[in-house]
Motif scaffolding. Structure first.
Motif, PDB file in Angstrom:
ATOM      1  N   TRP A  62       1.255  -0.845  -0.170  1.00  0.00           N
ATOM      2  CA  TRP A  62      -0.064  -0.027  -0.225  1.00  0.00           C
ATOM      3  C   TRP A  62       1.212   1.592   0.313  1.00  0.00           C
ATOM      4  N   ARG A  63       2.198   0.732   0.413  1.00  0.00           N
ATOM      5  CA  ARG A  63       3.066   2.531   0.674  1.00  0.00           C
ATOM      6  C   ARG A  63       3.245   2.267  -1.025  1.00  0.00           C
ATOM      7  N   LEU A  64       3.714   1.471  -1.781  1.00  0.00           N
ATOM      8  CA  LEU A  64       4.396   1.678  -2.976  1.00  0.00           C
ATOM      9  C   LEU A  64       3.614   1.958  -4.138  1.00  0.00           C
ATOM     10  N   GLY A  83      13.516  -6.052   0.994  1.00  0.00           N
ATOM     11  CA  GLY A  83      13.126  -5.529   1.211  1.00  0.00           C
ATOM     12  C   GLY A  83      11.558  -6.726   1.515  1.00  0.00           C
ATOM     13  N   HIS A  84      10.465  -6.690   2.508  1.00  0.00           N
ATOM     14  CA  HIS A  84       9.365  -6.593   2.592  1.00  0.00           C
ATOM     15  C   HIS A  84       7.852  -6.031   2.338  1.00  0.00           C
ATOM     16  N   ALA A  85       7.099  -6.744   1.996  1.00  0.00           N
ATOM     17  CA  ALA A  85       6.924  -7.783   1.995  1.00  0.00           C
ATOM     18  C   ALA A  85       6.152  -7.670   0.620  1.00  0.00           C
ATOM     19  N   PHE A  93      -1.255 -10.495   3.114  1.00  0.00           N
ATOM     20  CA  PHE A  93      -3.344 -10.412   3.082  1.00  0.00           C
ATOM     21  C   PHE A  93      -2.240  -9.187   3.815  1.00  0.00           C
ATOM     22  N   HIS A  94      -1.899  -8.524   4.276  1.00  0.00           N
ATOM     23  CA  HIS A  94      -1.952  -7.354   5.125  1.00  0.00           C
ATOM     24  C   HIS A  94      -1.492  -6.249   4.290  1.00  0.00           C
ATOM     25  N   ALA A  95      -1.576  -5.345   4.811  1.00  0.00           N
ATOM     26  CA  ALA A  95      -1.147  -3.830   4.126  1.00  0.00           C
ATOM     27  C   ALA A  95      -1.167  -3.494   2.600  1.00  0.00           C
ATOM     28  N   PHE A 125      12.343 -16.551   9.764  1.00  0.00           N
ATOM     29  CA  PHE A 125      12.065 -16.752  11.268  1.00  0.00           C
ATOM     30  C   PHE A 125      11.770 -15.442  11.362  1.00  0.00           C
ATOM     31  N   GLN A 126      10.806 -14.550  12.032  1.00  0.00           N
ATOM     32  CA  GLN A 126      10.506 -13.272  11.922  1.00  0.00           C
ATOM     33  C   GLN A 126      10.516 -13.425  13.748  1.00  0.00           C
ATOM     34  N   SER A 127      10.302 -14.383  14.313  1.00  0.00           N
ATOM     35  CA  SER A 127      11.485 -14.332  15.793  1.00  0.00           C
ATOM     36  C   SER A 127      10.478 -12.502  16.636  1.00  0.00           C
ATOM     37  N   HIS A 128       9.681 -12.601  16.473  1.00  0.00           N
ATOM     38  CA  HIS A 128       8.653 -12.118  17.615  1.00  0.00           C
ATOM     39  C   HIS A 128       8.825 -12.459  18.871  1.00  0.00           C
ATOM     40  N   LEU A 129      10.085 -12.896  19.685  1.00  0.00           N
ATOM     41  CA  LEU A 129       9.896 -13.998  20.719  1.00  0.00           C
ATOM     42  C   LEU A 129       9.260 -13.573  21.798  1.00  0.00           C
ATOM     43  N   PHE A 187       5.980 -13.272  21.669  1.00  0.00           N
ATOM     44  CA  PHE A 187       5.156 -12.779  21.670  1.00  0.00           C
ATOM     45  C   PHE A 187       4.660 -13.135  20.337  1.00  0.00           C
ATOM     46  N   LEU A 188       4.366 -13.173  19.603  1.00  0.00           N
ATOM     47  CA  LEU A 188       3.638 -14.183  18.028  1.00  0.00           C
ATOM     48  C   LEU A 188       4.619 -15.732  17.800  1.00  0.00           C
ATOM     49  N   SER A 189       5.796 -15.729  18.150  1.00  0.00           N
ATOM     50  CA  SER A 189       6.568 -16.589  18.135  1.00  0.00           C
ATOM     51  C   SER A 189       6.885 -17.435  19.777  1.00  0.00           C
ATOM     52  N   MET A 215      17.122  -7.438  13.927  1.00  0.00           N
ATOM     53  CA  MET A 215      15.976  -7.385  14.487  1.00  0.00           C
ATOM     54  C   MET A 215      14.598  -6.366  13.937  1.00  0.00           C
ATOM     55  N   TRP A 216      13.732  -6.095  14.385  1.00  0.00           N
ATOM     56  CA  TRP A 216      12.375  -5.429  14.387  1.00  0.00           C
ATOM     57  C   TRP A 216      12.704  -4.142  14.982  1.00  0.00           C
ATOM     58  N   GLY A 217      13.628  -2.827  14.580  1.00  0.00           N
ATOM     59  CA  GLY A 217      14.338  -1.630  15.204  1.00  0.00           C
ATOM     60  C   GLY A 217      14.959  -1.788  15.924  1.00  0.00           C
ATOM     61  N   SER A 254       9.991   1.285  18.487  1.00  0.00           N
ATOM     62  CA  SER A 254       9.091  -0.052  18.328  1.00  0.00           C
ATOM     63  C   SER A 254       8.066   0.488  18.294  1.00  0.00           C
ATOM     64  N   TRP A 255       7.631  -0.787  17.497  1.00  0.00           N
ATOM     65  CA  TRP A 255       5.893  -1.130  16.724  1.00  0.00           C
ATOM     66  C   TRP A 255       5.225  -1.579  18.108  1.00  0.00           C
ATOM     67  N   MET A 256       5.635  -2.192  18.608  1.00  0.00           N
ATOM     68  CA  MET A 256       5.012  -2.437  20.169  1.00  0.00           C
ATOM     69  C   MET A 256       4.344  -1.806  21.315  1.00  0.00           C
ATOM     70  N   GLY A 309       3.324   1.227  20.799  1.00  0.00           N
ATOM     71  CA  GLY A 309       2.003   1.707  20.062  1.00  0.00           C
ATOM     72  C   GLY A 309       1.049   0.236  19.598  1.00  0.00           C
ATOM     73  N   PHE A 310       1.273  -0.105  19.666  1.00  0.00           N
ATOM     74  CA  PHE A 310       0.001  -1.323  18.991  1.00  0.00           C
ATOM     75  C   PHE A 310      -0.109  -2.783  19.846  1.00  0.00           C
ATOM     76  N   THR A 311       0.828  -2.657  21.086  1.00  0.00           N
ATOM     77  CA  THR A 311       0.777  -3.637  21.666  1.00  0.00           C
ATOM     78  C   THR A 311       0.085  -3.691  22.664  1.00  0.00           C
TER      79      THR A 311
HETATM   80  O1  G3I Z   1       2.057   6.741   9.342  1.00  0.00           O
HETATM   81  C1  G3I Z   1       0.735   6.443   8.671  1.00  0.00           C
HETATM   82  C2  G3I Z   1      -0.181   7.246   9.401  1.00  0.00           C
HETATM   83  O2  G3I Z   1      -0.043   8.820   7.945  1.00  0.00           O
HETATM   84  C3  G3I Z   1      -1.698   7.082   9.326  1.00  0.00           C
HETATM   85  O3  G3I Z   1      -2.311   8.236   9.415  1.00  0.00           O
HETATM   86  C4  G3I Z   1      -1.938   6.574  10.637  1.00  0.00           C
HETATM   87  C5  G3I Z   1      -3.107   5.407  10.659  1.00  0.00           C
HETATM   88  O4  G3I Z   1      -3.852   4.125  11.176  1.00  0.00           O
HETATM   89  O5  G3I Z   1      -0.623   5.057  10.370  1.00  0.00           O
HETATM   90  C6  G3I Z   1       0.412   5.341   9.927  1.00  0.00           C
HETATM   91  O6  G3I Z   1       0.603   3.996   9.940  1.00  0.00           O
HETATM   92  C7  G3I Z   1       1.031   2.854  10.410  1.00  0.00           C
HETATM   93  C8  G3I Z   1       2.198   1.951  10.405  1.00  0.00           C
HETATM   94  O7  G3I Z   1       2.455   1.128  11.367  1.00  0.00           O
HETATM   95  C9  G3I Z   1       3.301   3.302  10.123  1.00  0.00           C
HETATM   96  O8  G3I Z   1       3.459   3.237  11.970  1.00  0.00           O
HETATM   97  C10 G3I Z   1      -0.014   2.282   9.870  1.00  0.00           C
HETATM   98  O9  G3I Z   1      -1.250   2.145  10.130  1.00  0.00           O
HETATM   99  C11 G3I Z   1       0.438   0.250  11.465  1.00  0.00           C
HETATM  100  O10 G3I Z   1      -1.108  -0.558  10.449  1.00  0.00           O
HETATM  101  C12 G3I Z   1       1.367   0.242  10.752  1.00  0.00           C
HETATM  102  O11 G3I Z   1       1.300  -1.341  11.042  1.00  0.00           O
HETATM  103  C13 G3I Z   1       2.546  -1.998  10.869  1.00  0.00           C
HETATM  104  C14 G3I Z   1       2.018  -3.030  10.809  1.00  0.00           C
HETATM  105  O12 G3I Z   1       3.663  -3.879  10.347  1.00  0.00           O
HETATM  106  C15 G3I Z   1       1.124  -3.023   9.373  1.00  0.00           C
HETATM  107  O13 G3I Z   1       1.402  -2.986   8.792  1.00  0.00           O
HETATM  108  C16 G3I Z   1       3.696  -1.531  11.625  1.00  0.00           C
HETATM  109  O14 G3I Z   1       4.305  -0.634  11.450  1.00  0.00           O
HETATM  110  C17 G3I Z   1       4.859  -2.985  12.094  1.00  0.00           C
HETATM  111  O15 G3I Z   1       6.110  -2.403  12.774  1.00  0.00           O
HETATM  112  C18 G3I Z   1       4.067  -3.999  11.637  1.00  0.00           C
HETATM  113  O16 G3I Z   1       5.560  -5.269  11.082  1.00  0.00           O
HETATM  114  C19 G3I Z   1       5.072  -6.810  11.021  1.00  0.00           C
HETATM  115  C20 G3I Z   1       5.716  -6.502   9.531  1.00  0.00           C
HETATM  116  O17 G3I Z   1       5.646  -6.227   8.652  1.00  0.00           O
HETATM  117  C21 G3I Z   1       5.025  -8.366   9.414  1.00  0.00           C
HETATM  118  N1  G3I Z   1       5.592  -9.434  10.444  1.00  0.00           N
HETATM  119  C22 G3I Z   1       4.616  -8.606  11.786  1.00  0.00           C
HETATM  120  C23 G3I Z   1       5.309  -7.365  11.786  1.00  0.00           C
HETATM  121  C24 G3I Z   1       4.577  -6.300  13.412  1.00  0.00           C
HETATM  122  O18 G3I Z   1       3.368  -6.632  13.073  1.00  0.00           O
END
Ligand code: G3I
Length: 357
Positions: free
Chosen positions: A87-89, A117-119, A123-125, A240-244, A246-248, A314-316, A322-324, A326-328
């Motif tokens: 969705w980004r590209l 490059g990923h991915a 099914f997501h993104a 091997f993603q290795s979110h140890l 957590f998912l893995s 590493m994932w950061g 870290s994505w974690m 904000g999300f989990t």
């Molecule tokens: O940057 C946008 C922002 O402009 C927008 O306003 C906002 C509203 O939703 O979203 C922002 O984008 C978010 C992005 O992270 C950047 O922070 C997306 O919504 C959000 O879905 C995205 O989450 C990413 C997730 O994959 C889904 O693509 C995480 O950062 C990323 O760490 C995570 O990574 C995944 C791997 O790709 C696959 N394996 C699992 C791993 C962890 O879930």
């Protein structure tokens, strides 16, 4: 008069407290990292032909000199965390946007860092135009083919490895019923690999999942890799993603055993998204940091000891990004803290790389 100066005094105190508390770590300049780039993870890894890496985000890469400094000093391979996703590209059917990734690739080339490059097929993104397009099998094949040809072609010769199909397997061991699977059929995996190879014959091709341990899901991921090889699909490695913890799985012995059977298939294993949230460990904060450090060390050792693993990403690298967070609700999974100070996990990895020099 006395009351007035007392009130003025209180106001000054309130102003000072407010200004301190409103200076969050997001605006305060972080202290300089305390590790020495002369003896960095990167240096130790490079000496033994090992790739040590991190996922990266374009915003801090652009805005934060400390982020850039630690990144270039410590790592010899990177993966854009989100910006090579579909969705980004490819935000509209007839429009691609390479701006952010071009900047990342340029930074990497200037610092002699490899890029993964990923991915390509996940099914997501996905953009809405794909998800809601109600496309026929032929149309969706054309869309995936065009996406791979254009993206992989654009970066031909510049991407070390492509994650061609991400998370193809369900927890119960069946193939995941993604839009690609349901519309094109299971052969979307073979096709995606073949199209990627055609667009860039030199890049390494891998499928990627959280299937590291020994269970129904990892068995099915292994079977998939084996069948792809038997059918002659161009597959070089598995990720091997290795979110140890957590998912893995967080069991290193299982992962070592699993790696071995891929070696027997002639496939490399790359650790692609490792992070270790600290809240899975009991004890004081110091004990949690030590347990996290031990796990980083143990999994690095598994990879170093395997005949077919020479990449650990590493994932950061800093908890600050870290994505974690904000999300989990999971916490502090990386090897540098919010202020870019190396944590015990950093030192454990450093010692492991150094020790086996
Ligand atoms: O940057 C946008 C922002 O402009 C927008 O306003 C906002 C509203 O939703 O979203 C922002 O984008 C978010 C992005 O992270 C950047 O922070 C997306 O919504 C959000 O879905 C995205 O989450 C990413 C997730 O994959 C889904 O693509 C995480 O950062 C990323 O760490 C995570 O990574 C995944 C791997 O790709 C696959 N394996 C699992 C791993 C962890 O879930």
């Amino acid at each position: 008069m006395k009351l007035r100066s007392f009130i003025a005094y209180i106001l000054v105190i309130v102003a000072i407290v407010w200004s301190i508390s409103s200076t969050s770590f997001a605006t305060k300049p972080p202290p300089q990292p305390t590790n020495s780039a002369a003896e960095s993870l990167r240096l130790l890894a490079t000496k033994r032909d090992f790739l040590i890496g991190t996922a990266i985000k374009p915003q801090p890469l652009q805005d934060d000199p400390t982020y850039r400094e630690v990144l270039a000093g410590e790592f010899n391979i990177i993966i854009p965390e989100n910006h090579t996703k579909f969705w980004r590209l490819h935000p509209e059917r007839d429009r691609y946007d390479f701006t952010q990734v071009d900047a990342i690739v340029q930074f990497a080339q200037e610092h002699d860092i490899k890029v993964m490059g990923h991915a390509l097929a996940w099914f997501h993104a996905l953009p809405r135009w794909v998800v809601e397009g109600n496309f026929s099998r032929e149309e969706l094949m054309e869309i995936l083919h065009d996406h791979i040809q254009t993206v992989v072609g654009h970066y031909r010769g510049q991407i070390y490895a492509w994650d061609v199909v991400n998370e193809p397997v369900e927890a119960n061991g069946s193939l995941r019923e993604t839009i690609w699977y349901k519309t094109i059929g299971p052969e979307y995996i073979d096709l995606a690999l073949r199209w990627t190879r055609e667009a860039d014959p030199e890049t390494l091709l891998y499928i990627n999942d959280y299937a590291e341990g020994l269970n129904a899901k990892s068995q099915s991921f292994y079977n998939l890799a084996k069948e792809l090889r038997q059918r002659g699909a161009p597959l070089d490695a598995v990720g091997f993603q290795s979110h140890l913890g957590f998912l893995s799985t967080n069991n290193p012995e299982e992962v070592a055993e699993n790696m071995k059977r891929y070696a027997e298939l002639g496939l490399d294993v790359m650790i692609t998204e490792m992070d270790i949230p600290i809240n899975q460990f009991k004890g004081t904060p110091e004990q949690q940091l030590e347990a996290q450090a031990k796990m980083y060390r143990d999994f690095l050792k598994v990879c170093l000891d395997a005949s077919n693993c020479n990449t650990l990403v590493m994932w950061g690298f800093t908890d600050r990004h870290s994505w974690m967070t904000g999300f989990t609700g999971s916490k502090d999974p990386l090897i540098f803290d919010n202020f870019y100070h190396p944590k015990p996990a950093y030192h454990a990895m450093w010692e492991e790389l150094k020790g086996s020099e």
